[in-house]
Scaffold this active site. Structure first.
Site, PDB file in Angstrom:
ATOM      1  N   GLU A  43       0.846  -1.197   0.000  1.00 11.79           N
ATOM      2  CA  GLU A  43       0.000   0.000   0.000  1.00 11.79           C
ATOM      3  C   GLU A  43       0.879   1.243   0.000  1.00 11.79           C
ATOM      4  O   GLU A  43       1.922   1.288   0.672  1.00 11.79           O
ATOM      5  CB  GLU A  43      -0.913   0.018   1.228  1.00 11.79           C
ATOM      6  CG  GLU A  43      -1.839   1.228   1.261  1.00 11.79           C
ATOM      7  CD  GLU A  43      -2.714   1.304   2.507  1.00 11.79           C
ATOM      8  OE1 GLU A  43      -3.714   2.040   2.469  1.00 11.79           O
ATOM      9  OE2 GLU A  43      -2.390   0.636   3.514  1.00 11.79           O
ATOM     10  N   LYS A 108     -10.255   1.584  -2.439  1.00  4.30           N
ATOM     11  CA  LYS A 108     -10.531   1.199  -1.053  1.00  4.30           C
ATOM     12  C   LYS A 108     -11.913   1.695  -0.624  1.00  4.30           C
ATOM     13  O   LYS A 108     -12.241   2.866  -0.782  1.00  4.30           O
ATOM     14  CB  LYS A 108      -9.458   1.791  -0.141  1.00  4.30           C
ATOM     15  CG  LYS A 108      -9.605   1.417   1.331  1.00  4.30           C
ATOM     16  CD  LYS A 108      -8.476   2.043   2.139  1.00  4.30           C
ATOM     17  CE  LYS A 108      -8.602   1.711   3.608  1.00  4.30           C
ATOM     18  NZ  LYS A 108      -7.547   2.357   4.409  1.00  4.30           N
ATOM     19  N   CYS A 149      -5.948  -2.632   3.059  1.00  2.00           N
ATOM     20  CA  CYS A 149      -5.736  -2.289   4.466  1.00  2.00           C
ATOM     21  C   CYS A 149      -6.978  -2.491   5.349  1.00  2.00           C
ATOM     22  O   CYS A 149      -7.351  -3.613   5.650  1.00  2.00           O
ATOM     23  CB  CYS A 149      -5.198  -0.863   4.561  1.00  2.00           C
ATOM     24  SG  CYS A 149      -4.309  -0.519   6.095  1.00  2.00           S
TER      25      CYS A 149
END
Length: 223
Positions: A43, A108, A149
């Protein structure tokens, strides 16, 4: 699922975009040279997730990743970059096939807003916009589902991917030094075990001198 070699790249993220891109290329090629058919980058491996560092897709970083994937004949999961689209900033993971073509990009979905008094305060929703769609791709080895994440914290996402036939889940991620020791391994093993899938995370390397210190500990977990 057939057998294949997957490489997880964990690298230091410097303040230089050029250095970060060059190092990512070097390590991806090294992994491919050792037989990796999939390479996963961390990331935010290029730069901080701020608008001044953001790019459209395709642009500099994704063009570099496309070339590496084509040159090496690999699936390249491009960690995440700051993507600008219509004046909005997204945390986006681009994926390239062995022919260098962009297979998809995942934005995301779950924003990391946390306030632990005296330890950490972080509010992604103040600068990032959430994505609103799943991202999966088929390969000759298996079907792959993507998250980034904090998406890992939401069990339903992994469950949906599994119901749709994914056997491998990949989450480029940069947990911090507060939540990392508590949740990092636990969440990955839980997602893999509950869904009977392989779970992969790629983190930036820990840099104690950085403003944001990643936990590190990139992992691959079997079912």
């Amino acid at each position: 699922m057939s057998r294949f070699r997957l490489a997880v790249v964990q690298l230091f993220v410097t303040k230089s975009k050029a250095v970060n891109l060059s190092r990512a290329q070097e390590l991806a090629k090294e992994a491919a040279g050792q037989g990796a058919k999939f390479v996963v980058l961390p990331e935010s491996f290029v730069s901080d997730l701020v608008l001044k560092h953001a790019e459209k897709i395709p642009e500099e970083s994704t063009k570099v990743l496309s070339n590496v994937a084509k040159e090496c004949g690999i699936y390249l999961i491009g960690g995440s970059i700051a993507e600008e689209d219509g004046g909005k900033l997204f945390n986006t993971c681009p994926v390239f096939g062995p022919d260098g073509k962009l297979l998809l990009k995942y934005r995301k979905m779950h924003m990391y807003d946390v306030n632990i008094p005296g330890k950490i305060r972080f509010q992604e929703s103040k600068k990032l916009y959430p994505g609103n769609s799943l991202s999966m791709f088929e390969t000759s080895f298996c079907k792959v589902g993507l998250g980034i994440c904090y998406d890992m914290r939401f069990a339903e996402l992994a469950q949906i991917y599994t119901r749709k036939g994914c056997q491998l889940l990949v989450y480029p991620a940069s947990f911090n030094m507060i939540t990392g020791p508590v949740h990092w391994e636990l969440l990955q093993r839980a997602r893999a075990l509950d869904n009977q899938v392989y779970m992969v995370t790629a983190s930036p390397a820990r840099d104690e001198s950085a403003k944001y210190v990643p936990w590190g500990h990139s992992m691959v977990v079997n079912p």
